[in-house]
Design a protein around this motif. Sequence first.
Motif, PDB file in Angstrom:
ATOM      1  N   LYS A  99     -19.337  -8.168 -11.080  1.00 12.08           N
ATOM      2  CA  LYS A  99     -19.425  -7.607 -12.429  1.00 12.08           C
ATOM      3  C   LYS A  99     -20.342  -8.446 -13.313  1.00 12.08           C
ATOM      4  O   LYS A  99     -21.033  -7.910 -14.185  1.00 12.08           O
TER       5      LYS A  99
ATOM      6  N   HIS B 265     -21.425  -2.093 -10.547  1.00 12.24           N
ATOM      7  CA  HIS B 265     -20.189  -1.330 -10.683  1.00 12.24           C
ATOM      8  C   HIS B 265     -19.360  -1.536  -9.413  1.00 12.24           C
ATOM      9  O   HIS B 265     -19.895  -1.506  -8.301  1.00 12.24           O
TER      10      HIS B 265
ATOM     11  N   ARG C  94     -16.048  -0.595  -6.931  1.00 12.30           N
ATOM     12  CA  ARG C  94     -15.094   0.406  -6.471  1.00 12.30           C
ATOM     13  C   ARG C  94     -14.173  -0.236  -5.437  1.00 12.30           C
ATOM     14  O   ARG C  94     -14.607  -1.060  -4.641  1.00 12.30           O
TER      15      ARG C  94
ATOM     16  N   LEU D  41     -12.947  -4.013 -12.856  1.00  8.22           N
ATOM     17  CA  LEU D  41     -13.045  -3.018 -11.793  1.00  8.22           C
ATOM     18  C   LEU D  41     -13.265  -1.624 -12.399  1.00  8.22           C
ATOM     19  O   LEU D  41     -12.569  -1.226 -13.326  1.00  8.22           O
ATOM     20  N   ASP D  42     -14.245  -0.889 -11.865  1.00  5.74           N
ATOM     21  CA  ASP D  42     -14.609   0.409 -12.446  1.00  5.74           C
ATOM     22  C   ASP D  42     -13.814   1.577 -11.875  1.00  5.74           C
ATOM     23  O   ASP D  42     -13.551   2.551 -12.583  1.00  5.74           O
ATOM     24  N   PHE D  43     -13.454   1.483 -10.593  1.00  4.58           N
ATOM     25  CA  PHE D  43     -12.866   2.632  -9.906  1.00  4.58           C
ATOM     26  C   PHE D  43     -11.876   2.123  -8.869  1.00  4.58           C
ATOM     27  O   PHE D  43     -12.162   1.158  -8.155  1.00  4.58           O
ATOM     28  N   ILE D  44     -10.720   2.773  -8.804  1.00 10.13           N
ATOM     29  CA  ILE D  44      -9.753   2.426  -7.763  1.00 10.13           C
ATOM     30  C   ILE D  44      -9.180   3.708  -7.184  1.00 10.13           C
ATOM     31  O   ILE D  44      -8.877   4.652  -7.908  1.00 10.13           O
TER      32      ILE D  44
ATOM     33  N   LYS E 191      -2.046  -0.645 -16.918  1.00 19.12           N
ATOM     34  CA  LYS E 191      -3.317  -0.102 -17.411  1.00 19.12           C
ATOM     35  C   LYS E 191      -3.116   0.540 -18.790  1.00 19.12           C
ATOM     36  O   LYS E 191      -3.927   0.359 -19.708  1.00 19.12           O
TER      37      LYS E 191
ATOM     38  N   THR F 193     -10.544   1.797 -17.845  1.00 21.87           N
ATOM     39  CA  THR F 193     -10.900   1.519 -16.455  1.00 21.87           C
ATOM     40  C   THR F 193      -9.829   0.619 -15.828  1.00 21.87           C
ATOM     41  O   THR F 193      -9.123  -0.095 -16.539  1.00 21.87           O
ATOM     42  N   PRO F 194      -9.716   0.678 -14.508  1.00 17.34           N
ATOM     43  CA  PRO F 194     -10.517   1.475 -13.587  1.00 17.34           C
ATOM     44  C   PRO F 194     -10.122   2.955 -13.589  1.00 17.34           C
ATOM     45  O   PRO F 194      -8.961   3.286 -13.829  1.00 17.34           O
ATOM     46  N   TYR F 195     -11.123   3.815 -13.346  1.00 13.63           N
ATOM     47  CA  TYR F 195     -10.854   5.226 -13.109  1.00 13.63           C
ATOM     48  C   TYR F 195      -9.937   5.289 -11.895  1.00 13.63           C
ATOM     49  O   TYR F 195     -10.249   4.727 -10.851  1.00 13.63           O
TER      50      TYR F 195
ATOM     51  N   TYR G  94     -17.847   5.851 -14.896  1.00 14.26           N
ATOM     52  CA  TYR G  94     -16.446   5.893 -14.499  1.00 14.26           C
ATOM     53  C   TYR G  94     -15.479   6.029 -15.672  1.00 14.26           C
ATOM     54  O   TYR G  94     -14.281   6.042 -15.489  1.00 14.26           O
TER      55      TYR G  94
END
Length: 358
Positions: A100, A105, A107, A128-131, A166, A173-175, A332
């Motif tokens: 980062k 980005h 995932r 973290l952008d996406f999980i 979250k 984020t994360p998405y 995201y």
Amino acid sequence: MNKIENLINLGKAFWGYKKQSPVCHYNPIRLWIEPTNFCNLRCIMCPNSSNRPIKKGYMDMKLFKEIINKANPFAYDINLSHRGESLLHPQLIEMIKYAKSKNLHLRLNTNATLLTEEKSSQLIKSGLDFISFSFDGFDKETYEKIRRGAKFNDTILNIVDFLKIKKSLKSSTPYALLEVLAFPEVLKENVVQRENFLKHFKSLPLNKIEIKPLHNWGGNLPSLNGKEIIQKKMKYTPCTNIWYSLTILWDGSVSPCPQDWYNEFSLGNIKDRSLSEIWNSEKMVYLRKSIAKGEFQKIKICRECNLLWRKNIGGIPVLNLVPFLSENIIGYGNLRRIFKPLEKALLNVNVLSEREEE
């Protein structure tokens, strides 16, 4: 890489694929980097559950930083998972934070069995952008039959706790995606079972729950043999992976595709060659030529891979196209809702639940 540079590279990758260029005059924009290939489960659809021997280990942090430094000028995002459970790596949070810091980005895919409140908090705060949570089954019997070694109620609680943290942190984020593979047992589960399952996530920031098609790991799962799909006369669609991404295993070995579980089409090691050299190496050029011509039978990892036979639009697999454009153009965060109607209409997935951040 800034947004404009990424869009330029995305356009180059798109035309490289459309033209089926054997030599790509750009670098990969997505990398799969494997922190470890160790896993704590033995799922029925995973080659990790087979008896075929494979060397296992953990990626060294020094090697990871070297890869990120080399990829930083041209890569957009990193899938920080592959054949194992990434949460087993003791330096995973440090990996995410370092990547980062280089404006990449990140995932992550996880089976969620190893999540704790502390680890969940660290993941969310890491940037973290996406999980995606892999959770196959809407009831205890189905889930534990597929995800061997996991406990249904414990894993749900882990995911719920993650989402509560979250929400408490007011983080967009994360998405968060919960993926359910389309096993026959899953598809047979009734509406009541699914509704009871969805109740666990009411008022929590889980962005999407969807049922996704199965794949056969490049023919390594006999029960999902690619030949059976070919016999159904589905349209052949060249693989997109080899025109936009590379996969780097825990020891630095490089593969052209994340479906190459045993690295049978090895491109060498990142310790010996640069990513740019590997990207247009003789073997990669040969692979692109073969796939472009429909000569997939020449390539062991491709000849029975069911991902070569998919629904497409304009010659591009829909399952790749829509999420990929969403992630690269919109990102995201909450703005991804713009693409939701298109994803619903085009994707070959069953979206069970979709919501904005609470």
